[in-house]
Design a protein around this motif. Structure first.
Motif, mmCIF file in Angstrom:
data_model
loop_
_atom_site.group_PDB
_atom_site.id
_atom_site.type_symbol
_atom_site.label_atom_id
_atom_site.label_comp_id
_atom_site.label_asym_id
_atom_site.label_seq_id
_atom_site.Cartn_x
_atom_site.Cartn_y
_atom_site.Cartn_z
ATOM 1 N N ARG A 177 0.832 -1.215 0.000
ATOM 2 C CA ARG A 177 0.000 0.000 0.000
ATOM 3 C C ARG A 177 0.863 1.259 0.000
ATOM 4 O O ARG A 177 0.596 2.215 -0.730
ATOM 5 C CB ARG A 177 -0.939 -0.018 1.206
ATOM 6 N N GLU A 195 -4.575 10.913 -1.390
ATOM 7 C CA GLU A 195 -5.718 10.220 -0.787
ATOM 8 C C GLU A 195 -5.286 8.902 -0.151
ATOM 9 O O GLU A 195 -5.747 8.532 0.939
ATOM 10 C CB GLU A 195 -6.800 9.964 -1.834
ATOM 11 N N GLU A 196 -4.380 8.193 -0.831
ATOM 12 C CA GLU A 196 -3.921 6.909 -0.287
ATOM 13 C C GLU A 196 -3.071 7.108 0.969
ATOM 14 O O GLU A 196 -3.205 6.355 1.933
ATOM 15 C CB GLU A 196 -3.146 6.130 -1.355
ATOM 16 N N LYS A 198 -3.322 9.580 3.088
ATOM 17 C CA LYS A 198 -4.259 9.987 4.145
ATOM 18 C C LYS A 198 -4.992 8.783 4.720
ATOM 19 O O LYS A 198 -5.164 8.650 5.937
ATOM 20 C CB LYS A 198 -5.268 11.005 3.602
ATOM 21 N N GLU A 199 -5.437 7.904 3.824
ATOM 22 C CA GLU A 199 -6.161 6.699 4.257
ATOM 23 C C GLU A 199 -5.245 5.812 5.110
ATOM 24 O O GLU A 199 -5.679 5.225 6.103
ATOM 25 C CB GLU A 199 -6.659 5.931 3.035
ATOM 26 N N LYS A 202 -4.863 6.803 8.794
ATOM 27 C CA LYS A 202 -6.014 6.406 9.611
ATOM 28 C C LYS A 202 -6.043 4.895 9.831
ATOM 29 O O LYS A 202 -6.234 4.424 10.949
ATOM 30 C CB LYS A 202 -7.319 6.846 8.935
ATOM 31 N N GLU A 203 -5.852 4.154 8.729
ATOM 32 C CA GLU A 203 -5.967 2.695 8.792
ATOM 33 C C GLU A 203 -4.867 2.076 9.658
ATOM 34 O O GLU A 203 -5.120 1.200 10.483
ATOM 35 C CB GLU A 203 -5.913 2.118 7.376
#
Length: 284
Positions: A177, A195-196, A198-199, A202-203
């Motif tokens: 990822r 966007e990736e 940022k995700e 969080k993840e």
């Protein structure tokens, strides 16, 4: 015998483990695990001759066993015997033993060329073993690392997206990822990459709460914050990593990377001293 040896190893009673495995090897020479465990123990002890002798003993009894041939490559690799690996891999191919564990054998052979800085040879060996399918996580991870370092971002995208479709370990998924987002950024797909990243912040935070020992979660979360220029958040994680793993220089190394991206030379010099205290042999 194997359970007994395993207990001795866990209790750090190495001589007793060796004695147990040697007895098993004498009683039941067909048991592969005895050769494997004994050679690993001797390799960890730095005893090249004994590590090699135990595997040679097995090969003499079972010359057509590809698993034992692989163990010999492992011993050579433990001691970075590059030319011996190249020659023995060639012999294994002549004896039709190499393809029995083609992926594992190829990883060891590729390591030789990585150590020799012959990168394309390493890539060719791994790609041939993969044959367009990146199901072997070790091969996939090594290729991702090589391709991201040498700028083949389209291959990074290809391999990481292959990984996304499969059941893999947390480490492999996290690596894929992060490298995927990094490759997108390098290919000027900045919006998707952002966007990736940022995700992932969080993840990976959620995942490390559920599984605090998920080390790569902290690492890739930190690096994602750094890619987003969220330096305060990245520094906070580096502090946490330094506290969580005080015997490792990792937290300070990441802090050095953050300060380098910030252009803070004074802080870089300060952190460099700390890295040397924790790991004197580390080279920035």
């Amino acid at each position: 015998y194997l359970e007994k040896a395993d207990i001795f190893i866990k209790q750090n009673e190495v001589d007793e483990a060796i004695e147990t495995l040697t007895e098993l090897n004498q009683l039941m020479p067909e048991v592969y695990a005895a050769y494997d465990m004994l050679s690993q123990i001797y390799a960890i002890k730095g005893d090249y001759k004994k590590a090699l002798d135990i595997v040679e003993k097995g090969i003499k009894k079972y010359p057509e066993d590809g698993n034992l041939a692989y163990l010999k490559l492992k011993v050579y690799d433990s001691f970075e015997k590059n030319e011996e690996i190249i020659e023995y891999a060639k012999k294994m191919k002549e004896q039709k033993l190499y393809d029995e564990q083609v992926e594992d054998n190829s990883i060891i052979l590729a390591n030789v060329y990585l150590r020799k800085n012959e990168i394309q040879k390493a890539i060719d060996i791994l790609e041939e073993a993969a044959d367009g399918k990146y199901d072997n996580e070790n091969i996939a991870n090594v290729l991702l690392t090589i391709y991201i370092k040498y700028g083949n971002f389209k291959k990074v995208i290809e391999i990481s997206e292959y990984i996304f479709k499969n059941e893999v370990t947390l480490f492999t998924m996290a690596s894929a990822r992060f490298y995927h987002a990094k490759a997108l950024k390098e290919l000027d797909e900045v919006e998707r990459a952002t966007e990736e990243f940022k995700e992932m912040t969080k993840e990976f935070r959620r995942m490390t709460i559920i599984e605090p020992s998920f080390y790569e979660g902290y690492m890739y979360r930190l690096l994602s914050h750094n890619e987003l220029k969220e330096y305060d958040e990245a520094l906070e994680i580096s502090e946490y990593m330094a506290d969580l793993f005080p015997e490792r220089a990792d937290g300070y190394i990441f802090k050095y990377i953050i300060y380098k991206d910030m252009g803070d030379k004074a802080k870089m010099e300060e952190i460099e001293k700390k890295i040397k205290e924790v790991d004197p042999e580390f080279i920035l």
